[in-house]
Design a protein around this motif. Structure first.
Motif, PDB file in Angstrom:
ATOM      1  N   MET A 111      -9.539  -9.585  -3.477  1.00 17.09           N
ATOM      2  CA  MET A 111      -9.661 -10.984  -3.016  1.00 17.09           C
ATOM      3  C   MET A 111     -11.119 -11.348  -2.736  1.00 17.09           C
ATOM      4  SD  MET A 111      -6.925 -12.603  -3.230  1.00 17.09           S
ATOM      5  CE  MET A 111      -7.279 -14.081  -2.291  1.00 17.09           C
ATOM      6  N   ILE A 151      -6.654   7.785   0.906  1.00 15.74           N
ATOM      7  CA  ILE A 151      -7.218   7.005   2.010  1.00 15.74           C
ATOM      8  C   ILE A 151      -8.353   6.099   1.534  1.00 15.74           C
ATOM      9  CG2 ILE A 151      -8.800   8.857   2.775  1.00 15.74           C
ATOM     10  CD1 ILE A 151      -7.134   6.110   4.907  1.00 15.74           C
ATOM     11  N   GLY A 201      -6.587  -4.333  -2.016  1.00 14.55           N
ATOM     12  CA  GLY A 201      -6.119  -5.705  -2.246  1.00 14.55           C
ATOM     13  C   GLY A 201      -7.101  -6.717  -1.667  1.00 14.55           C
ATOM     14  N   VAL A 202      -7.716  -6.361  -0.551  1.00 15.67           N
ATOM     15  CA  VAL A 202      -8.689  -7.249   0.082  1.00 15.67           C
ATOM     16  C   VAL A 202     -10.014  -7.209  -0.695  1.00 15.67           C
ATOM     17  CG1 VAL A 202      -9.991  -7.644   2.222  1.00 15.67           C
ATOM     18  CG2 VAL A 202      -7.538  -7.119   2.310  1.00 15.67           C
ATOM     19  N   ILE A 253      -7.534   2.616   1.065  1.00 18.08           N
ATOM     20  CA  ILE A 253      -7.110   1.847   2.247  1.00 18.08           C
ATOM     21  C   ILE A 253      -8.291   1.483   3.148  1.00 18.08           C
ATOM     22  CG2 ILE A 253      -5.726   1.931   4.356  1.00 18.08           C
ATOM     23  CD1 ILE A 253      -3.732   3.732   2.859  1.00 18.08           C
ATOM     24  N   TYR A 254      -9.123   2.475   3.490  1.00 15.41           N
ATOM     25  CA  TYR A 254     -10.126   2.115   4.515  1.00 15.41           C
ATOM     26  C   TYR A 254     -11.374   1.443   3.932  1.00 15.41           C
ATOM     27  CZ  TYR A 254     -12.199   6.979   4.219  1.00 15.41           C
ATOM     28  OH  TYR A 254     -12.762   8.151   3.847  1.00 15.41           O
ATOM     29  N   GLU A 255     -12.213   0.967   4.822  1.00 16.34           N
ATOM     30  CA  GLU A 255     -13.336   0.067   4.482  1.00 16.34           C
ATOM     31  C   GLU A 255     -12.853  -1.173   3.743  1.00 16.34           C
ATOM     32  OE1 GLU A 255     -15.880   0.361   5.983  1.00 16.34           O
ATOM     33  OE2 GLU A 255     -16.145   2.490   6.405  1.00 16.34           O
ATOM     34  N   GLY A 256     -11.683  -1.674   4.146  1.00 17.88           N
ATOM     35  CA  GLY A 256     -11.095  -2.846   3.494  1.00 17.88           C
ATOM     36  C   GLY A 256     -10.173  -2.387   2.389  1.00 17.88           C
ATOM     37  N   ALA A 257      -8.842  -2.616   2.587  1.00 21.99           N
ATOM     38  CA  ALA A 257      -7.859  -2.174   1.586  1.00 21.99           C
ATOM     39  C   ALA A 257      -8.211  -2.788   0.223  1.00 21.99           C
ATOM     40  CB  ALA A 257      -6.457  -2.584   2.030  1.00 21.99           C
TER      41      ALA A 257
END
Ligand SMILES: Cc1cc2nc3c(=O)[nH]c(=O)nc-3n(C[C@H](O)[C@H](O)[C@H](O)COP(=O)(O)OP(=O)(O)OC[C@H]3O[C@@H](n4cnc5c(N)ncnc54)[C@H](O)[C@@H]3O)c2cc1C
Length: 324
Positions: free
Chosen positions: A173, A160, A169-170, A163-167
């Motif tokens: 970026m 997890i 991949g993000v 994924i959380y607090e902004g995945a």
């Protein structure tokens, strides 16, 4: 109303950045406990024989610890957990320096470095934290898949954090699309300069020359990848998106490498002065060497992935993904 009207997003990011660092540390914590369990299991569980001949001939089998592939997973985990822990502490120091360093210039640089490294601590830290948890589960073999052992729970919990607090991949970026270019690249240039000066100082010391040369090379891959983005990102922004994950990982490798060089130098100094726990300090030196041998080469491979661009990655239509 909390704070000023129309300044909510900026206020929210104060909380978000702290939360992202917190999730990076969460990934580290899960990796660490999974790793500690794997070390214990590798001592207790007996299976097969050492390739070099029985280690415990009086027993029916040797402990898992004798197998190089088990060592690979344990050493990769140890190098990651201790390197990440150092990076999180170094990041926390920068958070403090951003507030209390003596000069405005020092406060600015610390703030720049925290901002640059937040997506790395969150994104690279939790990607690697998950890898460590999975490797620790793998050390348990079939028992790792049995709930009673608790290892699959660590893997799920580590998952997890990516994924959380902004995945992640993000996060990648954010690093490549925003943080690199901010203030004319001031933060990334400061990061390069810190690593370069650390390498330059270590290269004169025979015990660290090899490690410093490897770190310098990995930092060179990061510089080349940064330059490639500058030259190829404007014409086609997909080139940036296609390489962002890889770039975040190169930066993670360089950042952890920088921590390992500092830790190894501190360990050597303590050993030379006859201070501290000898076994602990010697383990630091060997783990640093493992990091240098096994992690730095990935920086070159990741750079080549970035330089492959985005053409093949973006070429297929969604329908073609279904074509069998
Ligand atoms: C257990 C759990 C607890 C949570 N707790 C909270 C909470 O307390 N408070 C809260 O506010 N939120 C919470 N969240 C939400 C969480 O922050 C989001 O799920 C997470 O940020 C991802 O956003 P998303 O689910 O909308 O995924 P999406 O944005 O749909 O992303 C899906 C995938 O696409 C990728 N992607 C999306 N956009 C881009 C882009 N522009 N470039 C590249 N890749 C992209 C992502 O990396 C990801 O792999 C929680 C989520 C979970 C699962």
């Amino acid at each position: 109303m909390v704070g000023e009207e129309n300044k909510g997003l900026a206020a929210m990011f104060v909380m978000m950045n702290a939360a992202r660092l917190g999730v990076g540390i969460q990934g580290l914590g899960q990796a660490d406990i999974a790793f500690q369990n794997a070390v214990q299991y590798a001592q207790d569980r007996r299976q097969g024989r050492a390739l070099t001949g029985p280690a415990d001939p009086q027993e029916k089998a040797d402990p898992l610890f004798v197998h190089p592939d088990v060592r690979r997973m344990l050493m990769d985990s140890k190098a990651t957990v201790e390197g990440l822990r150092a990076l999180c502490l170094w990041g926390a120091l920068q958070v403090d320096l951003a507030h209390v360093a003596e000069t405005e210039e020092e406060r600015q640089q610390a703030d720049d470095l925290v901002s640059l490294l937040t997506p790395v601590i969150k994104g690279y830290g939790t990607d690697r934290g998950y890898d460590v948890a999975t490797n620790a589960q793998q050390v348990f073999g079939g028992h790792g898949y049995i709930e009673e052992q608790g290892m699959s729970q660590y893997v799920r919990d580590a998952r997890i954090t990516m994924i959380y607090e902004g995945a992640n991949g993000v996060q990648a970026m954010d690093l490549v699309g925003r943080k690199l270019a901010q203030n004319g690249g001031r933060a990334i240039q400061a990061f390069f300069a810190i690593v370069d000066s650390e390498c330059a100082a270590a290269k004169d010391k025979p015990a660290f020359a090899d490690f410093a040369a490897r770190l310098e090379k990995a930092n060179g891959e990061l510089k080349a990848a940064t330059m490639w983005f500058m030259q190829n990102g404007m014409a086609n922004p997909n080139n940036i998106g296609a390489g962002a994950h890889h770039y975040m990982h190169i930066m993670g490798i360089v950042a952890l490498g920088s921590m390992w060089l500092m830790m190894a130098e501190a360990a050597q100094k303590a050993l030379d002065e006859g201070r501290g726990n000898k076994a602990f300090l010697e383990a630091k030196l060997v783990t640093a060497r493992h990091f240098g041998e096994r992690f730095f080469p990935d920086a070159g491979a990741l750079r080549r992935k970035i330089e492959a661009g985005s053409e093949a990655m973006m070429a297929l239509t969604p329908d073609q993904f279904f074509a069998a």
